[in-house]
Design an enzyme around this catalytic site. Structure first.
Site, PDB file in Angstrom:
ATOM      1  N   ASP A  42      30.484  38.049  26.295  1.00 40.57           N
ATOM      2  CA  ASP A  42      30.626  37.971  24.842  1.00 40.57           C
ATOM      3  C   ASP A  42      31.058  36.560  24.446  1.00 40.57           C
ATOM      4  OD1 ASP A  42      30.937  40.503  22.658  1.00 40.57           O
ATOM      5  OD2 ASP A  42      31.780  38.593  22.000  1.00 40.57           O
ATOM      6  N   ASP A  68      27.567  32.617  25.172  1.00 46.50           N
ATOM      7  CA  ASP A  68      26.816  32.376  23.947  1.00 46.50           C
ATOM      8  C   ASP A  68      25.366  32.608  24.325  1.00 46.50           C
ATOM      9  OD1 ASP A  68      25.287  31.346  21.884  1.00 46.50           O
ATOM     10  OD2 ASP A  68      26.453  29.503  21.662  1.00 46.50           O
ATOM     11  N   VAL A  69      24.763  33.684  23.840  1.00 42.69           N
ATOM     12  CA  VAL A  69      23.426  34.074  24.305  1.00 42.69           C
ATOM     13  C   VAL A  69      22.346  33.084  23.907  1.00 42.69           C
ATOM     14  CG1 VAL A  69      23.969  36.539  24.384  1.00 42.69           C
ATOM     15  CG2 VAL A  69      22.988  35.556  22.281  1.00 42.69           C
ATOM     16  N   ASN A  95      22.322  43.264  24.425  1.00 42.73           N
ATOM     17  CA  ASN A  95      22.909  43.936  23.267  1.00 42.73           C
ATOM     18  C   ASN A  95      23.340  42.987  22.154  1.00 42.73           C
ATOM     19  OD1 ASN A  95      24.531  46.095  21.768  1.00 42.73           O
ATOM     20  ND2 ASN A  95      26.150  44.693  22.392  1.00 42.73           N
ATOM     21  N   TYR A 162      16.327  39.823  10.186  1.00 41.98           N
ATOM     22  CA  TYR A 162      16.810  40.852  11.104  1.00 41.98           C
ATOM     23  C   TYR A 162      15.668  41.758  11.551  1.00 41.98           C
ATOM     24  CZ  TYR A 162      19.653  44.691  12.945  1.00 41.98           C
ATOM     25  OH  TYR A 162      20.205  45.658  13.756  1.00 41.98           O
ATOM     26  N   LYS A 166      14.058  42.152  15.413  1.00 40.52           N
ATOM     27  CA  LYS A 166      14.139  43.441  16.100  1.00 40.52           C
ATOM     28  C   LYS A 166      12.749  43.998  16.415  1.00 40.52           C
ATOM     29  CE  LYS A 166      18.583  43.589  16.411  1.00 40.52           C
ATOM     30  NZ  LYS A 166      19.223  43.437  17.730  1.00 40.52           N
ATOM     31  N   VAL A 195      25.075  52.658  13.241  1.00 41.14           N
ATOM     32  CA  VAL A 195      26.101  52.923  14.250  1.00 41.14           C
ATOM     33  C   VAL A 195      27.377  52.225  13.790  1.00 41.14           C
ATOM     34  CG1 VAL A 195      26.738  52.733  16.686  1.00 41.14           C
ATOM     35  CG2 VAL A 195      24.316  52.917  16.024  1.00 41.14           C
ATOM     36  N   THR A 197      29.697  49.918  13.989  1.00 39.55           N
ATOM     37  CA  THR A 197      29.996  48.667  14.685  1.00 39.55           C
ATOM     38  C   THR A 197      30.455  47.640  13.650  1.00 39.55           C
ATOM     39  OG1 THR A 197      27.775  47.736  14.433  1.00 39.55           O
ATOM     40  CG2 THR A 197      28.146  49.186  16.329  1.00 39.55           C
TER      41      THR A 197
END
Length: 303
Positions: A42, A68-69, A95, A162, A166, A195, A197
């Protein structure tokens, strides 16, 4: 379908991005309780340390990696730490994701779009590139779980960055499922609706490199009010969503039955199916077209 989840996963290793909270943490806990070694990664170091302590208190073997993805070198380092600690890698859960900023496309901030694309799309690409060679290496097969969204199955107005990212994650999943089948690597796209989150608060972790360097177009007061309302509605919907723990159990259930698409909200079937209905109508139109109907009996080229 495997009858004993523990036998399926026990002793194997999963690497989960965005695992300091929400869906990522719930999956880490679920797979850890099934006997997997868990690598949580994360960008939020404080939350990551807290998540590690919570998992260790449950006697789960856990490694924490700052990640950091959007930085491929950090993915490589995380995979290297995984192998150094646990020897092998069997599962990758892509994720980590961000929600972006709702608004009209003509007023979109280019740096926000770049941020959403880099995290939600390139972060998945980088994760796969770093992890798949190691999953292939041991020859035991494994899993890739790409966290998409119901938004990947249908466009969402004023949330095109977004939705687009996705949808791309779903498409990449479909591609990789064929590509990796011979290696016994199951590839699945997780497409939940709401969800509980903190996705609506994802701006809290926006990296400095995505701070706007150009002036955004002026937003009319009426639009500002609508955007504020949209953020409020999004927050309310997220907070009324299903528990991440329920989603995590559903993921295991769907993996065990070999699902490429993992759905958590069956009530969205008709909404997602609207695209299929429109596609059918469009093909019917093409079959009746004087311009292209002669192609109906041509062979389908397998790519």
């Amino acid at each position: 379908m495997p009858q004993n989840n523990a036998l399926t996963y026990s002793g194997k290793t999963t690497l989960i991005s965005g695992a300091a909270g929400g869906i990522g943490f719930a999956l880490a806990k679920e797979f850890g309780e099934l006997g997997m070694n868990v690598v949580i990664a994360d960008i939020d170091e404080a939350a990551l340390a807290s998540a590690k302590m919570q998992l260790e208190s449950l006697n789960i073997n856990v490694l924490a990696c700052k990640l950091d993805v959007t930085d491929f070198s950090q993915w490589q380092a995380c995979v290297e730490q995984t192998i150094a600690t646990f020897g092998m890698l069997h599962m990758l859960v892509n994720n980590a994701g961000v929600g972006g900023v709702p608004g009209k496309i003509e007023q979109a901030d280019h740096d926000i779009w770049r941020w959403v694309i880099d995290v939600n799309l390139m972060g998945v690409v980088y994760g796969a590139q770093a992890a798949i060679p190691e999953i292939k290496r041991h020859g035991e097969g494994g899993w890739i779980v790409n966290v998409a969204s119901m938004a990947g199955m249908m466009g969402v107005p004023y949330a095109s960055s977004y939705s687009a990212t996705k949808a791309a994650v779903v498409s990449m999943t479909e591609s990789w499922a064929v590509e990796l089948k011979s290696h016994n690597i199951q590839v699945s796209a997780l497409c939940p609706a709401f969800v509980k989150t903190r996705i609506h608060e994802s701006m809290r972790n926006k990296q400095d490199k995505y701070k706007s360097s150009t002036k955004s177009k002026e937003i009319a007061p009426a639009d500002k009010d609508r955007y504020k309302k949209n953020f409020g509605q999004a927050a309310a919907l997220v907070e009324s969503g299903i528990a991440p723990e329920l989603l995590a159990k559903r993921v295991v259930e769907a993996l065990n039955s070999g699902q490429m698409y993992i759905f958590t909200h069956p009530n969205y079937k008709e909404v997602a199916g609207y695209r299929a209905v429109m596609i059918d109508k469009a093909f019917d139109d093409a079959q009746q077209s004087e311009l292209v109907k002669h192609l109906i009996d041509d062979d389908i080229v397998s790519l």
